[in-house]
Design a protein around this motif. Structure first.
Motif, short mmCIF file in Angstrom:
data_model
loop_
_atom_site.label_atom_id
_atom_site.label_comp_id
_atom_site.label_asym_id
_atom_site.label_seq_id
_atom_site.Cartn_x
_atom_site.Cartn_y
_atom_site.Cartn_z
N ALA A 1 0.82 -1.22 0.00
CA ALA A 1 0.00 0.00 0.00
C ALA A 1 0.85 1.26 0.00
CB ALA A 1 -0.94 0.00 1.20
N ASP A 2 2.10 1.17 0.49
CA ASP A 2 2.98 2.34 0.52
C ASP A 2 3.38 2.81 -0.89
OD1 ASP A 2 2.96 2.40 3.29
OD2 ASP A 2 4.71 1.09 3.46
N LEU A 3 3.23 1.94 -1.86
CA LEU A 3 3.55 2.32 -3.23
C LEU A 3 2.62 3.41 -3.75
CD1 LEU A 3 4.16 -1.26 -4.72
CD2 LEU A 3 5.88 0.55 -4.53
N GLU A 4 1.48 3.55 -3.12
CA GLU A 4 0.51 4.58 -3.51
C GLU A 4 1.11 5.99 -3.39
OE1 GLU A 4 -3.00 5.05 -5.20
OE2 GLU A 4 -3.09 3.29 -3.88
N HIS A 5 2.12 6.14 -2.54
CA HIS A 5 2.71 7.45 -2.28
C HIS A 5 3.96 7.72 -3.11
CE1 HIS A 5 -0.07 7.48 1.04
NE2 HIS A 5 0.47 6.37 1.54
N HIS A 6 4.22 6.85 -4.08
CA HIS A 6 5.42 7.01 -4.90
C HIS A 6 5.06 6.99 -6.39
CE1 HIS A 6 8.44 6.46 -1.66
NE2 HIS A 6 7.46 5.73 -1.09
N MET A 7 5.90 7.61 -7.18
CA MET A 7 5.75 7.57 -8.62
C MET A 7 6.14 6.17 -9.11
SD MET A 7 5.20 9.13 -11.57
CE MET A 7 5.40 10.89 -11.25
N LEU A 8 5.25 5.53 -9.86
CA LEU A 8 5.54 4.21 -10.42
C LEU A 8 6.15 4.38 -11.81
CD1 LEU A 8 2.43 2.10 -9.35
CD2 LEU A 8 4.55 2.59 -8.10
N LEU A 9 7.24 3.68 -12.06
CA LEU A 9 7.97 3.78 -13.32
C LEU A 9 7.76 2.49 -14.13
CD1 LEU A 9 11.31 5.19 -11.86
CD2 LEU A 9 9.32 6.48 -12.67
N HIS A 10 7.38 2.65 -15.39
CA HIS A 10 7.08 1.51 -16.27
C HIS A 10 8.17 1.36 -17.34
CE1 HIS A 10 2.81 1.35 -14.82
NE2 HIS A 10 3.03 2.65 -14.65
N PRO A 11 8.70 0.16 -17.55
CA PRO A 11 9.73 -0.04 -18.58
C PRO A 11 9.17 -0.11 -20.00
CG PRO A 11 9.28 -2.11 -17.49
CD PRO A 11 8.45 -1.08 -16.78
N THR A 12 7.83 -0.08 -20.13
CA THR A 12 7.19 -0.09 -21.45
C THR A 12 6.06 0.93 -21.43
OG1 THR A 12 5.48 -1.75 -20.93
CG2 THR A 12 7.67 -2.57 -21.62
N ARG A 13 5.36 1.05 -22.56
CA ARG A 13 4.24 1.97 -22.65
C ARG A 13 2.98 1.42 -21.99
NH1 ARG A 13 4.52 6.30 -25.99
NH2 ARG A 13 6.41 6.53 -27.26
N GLU A 14 3.02 0.17 -21.58
CA GLU A 14 1.86 -0.48 -20.98
C GLU A 14 2.01 -0.58 -19.47
OE1 GLU A 14 1.66 -4.21 -22.96
OE2 GLU A 14 0.99 -3.36 -24.87
N ASP A 15 0.88 -0.89 -18.80
CA ASP A 15 0.87 -1.06 -17.34
C ASP A 15 0.96 -2.53 -16.93
OD1 ASP A 15 0.43 1.68 -17.31
OD2 ASP A 15 -1.75 1.48 -17.10
N THR A 16 1.14 -3.41 -17.92
CA THR A 16 1.00 -4.85 -17.70
C THR A 16 1.93 -5.38 -16.61
OG1 THR A 16 0.49 -5.04 -20.05
CG2 THR A 16 0.91 -7.08 -18.86
N ASP A 17 3.20 -4.97 -16.61
CA ASP A 17 4.16 -5.52 -15.65
C ASP A 17 3.75 -5.21 -14.20
OD1 ASP A 17 5.57 -6.50 -17.74
OD2 ASP A 17 7.21 -5.07 -17.63
N TRP A 18 3.39 -3.96 -13.95
CA TRP A 18 2.96 -3.60 -12.60
C TRP A 18 1.68 -4.35 -12.22
CZ3 TRP A 18 5.04 -1.92 -8.43
CH2 TRP A 18 6.12 -1.04 -8.46
N GLU A 19 0.74 -4.44 -13.14
CA GLU A 19 -0.52 -5.12 -12.85
C GLU A 19 -0.30 -6.60 -12.55
OE1 GLU A 19 -2.73 -4.22 -16.33
OE2 GLU A 19 -3.39 -2.25 -15.63
#
Length: 293
Positions: free
Chosen positions: A181-199
């Motif tokens: 839940a602490d990730l909500e307070h940070h900028m998430l960085l994606h290695p591609t144009r999609e959100d698939t890896d984080w999801e």
């Protein structure tokens, strides 16, 4: 020791024996018919027995010729194979690899070239994850995806394992990372144009976040990792590719969970081709490197 017959004459004998015709042999050897006849006569004189029976409609092998022919075929086949192997060894290996694997591959290729300058590698990088040896002029490739199908010889390098990573100082900053839940307070960085890896990782972690699609997207894993090392966000990356960054302290894993996606990296070369000794050595060496990451 008996003097061996001249190699050109033996080669002329093999070609002539294959077609049993001086004219056709001359055409294949790019010499005159008279030159073929003289070389065969000289070889017969050297050996002390006839190799062909001259007939009105062509030639036929004598018993001695029939016995000599398959042995000389084997000799010249071995010579051809040895020359081909030497030519392959001296040629650079044309290797294709996707940009996503470069963080792992490039420093290892530099070590390989330092250790084995006699087996040069010419690397071509691409955003494509696969290779089509029918249309692309590469001797080998590293591909990313599911296990490859038919048409190529494949050796498994390593599996993709996704995990969040960040700069070490972020772990104990104003908003430390102690739970998902602490990730909500940070900028998430994606290695591609999609959100698939984080999801994919969040689903395995059993958490949901409202800021996944609000993060920064990059064209390559390398860019996302470089930004993460500056402490400006948390990236999702393939543990197999960033293990050295974790080992040297440039990046840290806030959570232990590594999620296998079912995809992986494979060393491949076309099934129709014979792998050179240099390519086999390179593949074996890279596999050892992958096992020691």
């Amino acid at each position: 020791m008996k003097r061996l017959p001249p190699l050109p004459a033996l080669h002329t004998f093999v070609v002539t024996a294959q077609c049993c015709n001086f004219t056709r042999a001359a055409q294949q050897l790019h010499i005159t018919q008279g030159a073929v006849s003289r070389q065969i006569a000289g070889l017969e004189s050297h050996l002390g027995y006839p190799l062909f029976v001259r007939q009105a409609r062509g030639l036929s092998l004598t018993p001695q010729g029939r016995e000599l022919f398959p042995k000389m075929q084997q000799v010249f086949a071995l010579i051809t194979e040895a020359v081909d192997d030497l030519e392959q060894a001296s040629e650079a290996i044309q290797l294709k690899a996707p940009t996503c694997v470069m963080r792992w591959l490039w420093p290892r290729l530099m070590r390989w070239q330092a250790e084995r300058p006699d087996v040069p590698v010419e690397l071509t990088t691409t955003v494509q994850h696969g290779v089509d040896f029918r249309r692309e002029d590469f001797g080998a490739a590293i591909i990313y995806g599911p296990p490859p199908g038919t048409g190529m010889v494949a050796r498994h390098l390593f599996d993709e394992q996704l995990t969040p990573v960040c700069a070490p100082q972020l772990l104990k900053g104003p908003t430390p990372l102690k739970c998902v839940a602490d990730l909500e307070h940070h900028m998430l960085l994606h290695p591609t144009r999609e959100d698939t890896d984080w999801e994919t990782w969040l689903k395995a972690a059993g958490g949901t976040l409202g800021n996944v699609s609000k993060g920064q997207h990059f064209e390559t894993l390398d860019l996302a990792m470089s930004v993460a090392t500056h402490g400006t966000g948390v990236a999702i990356g393939d543990w197999a590719l960033i293990a050295e960054d974790l080992a040297n302290g440039q990046l840290a894993m806030p959570f232990d969970l590594k999620v296998r996606t079912g995809l992986g990296y494979y060393l491949v070369y076309p099934q129709r081709a014979k792998a050179s000794a240099g390519l086999v050595e390179l593949f074996d060496w890279l596999l050892v490197q992958a096992g020691g990451r």
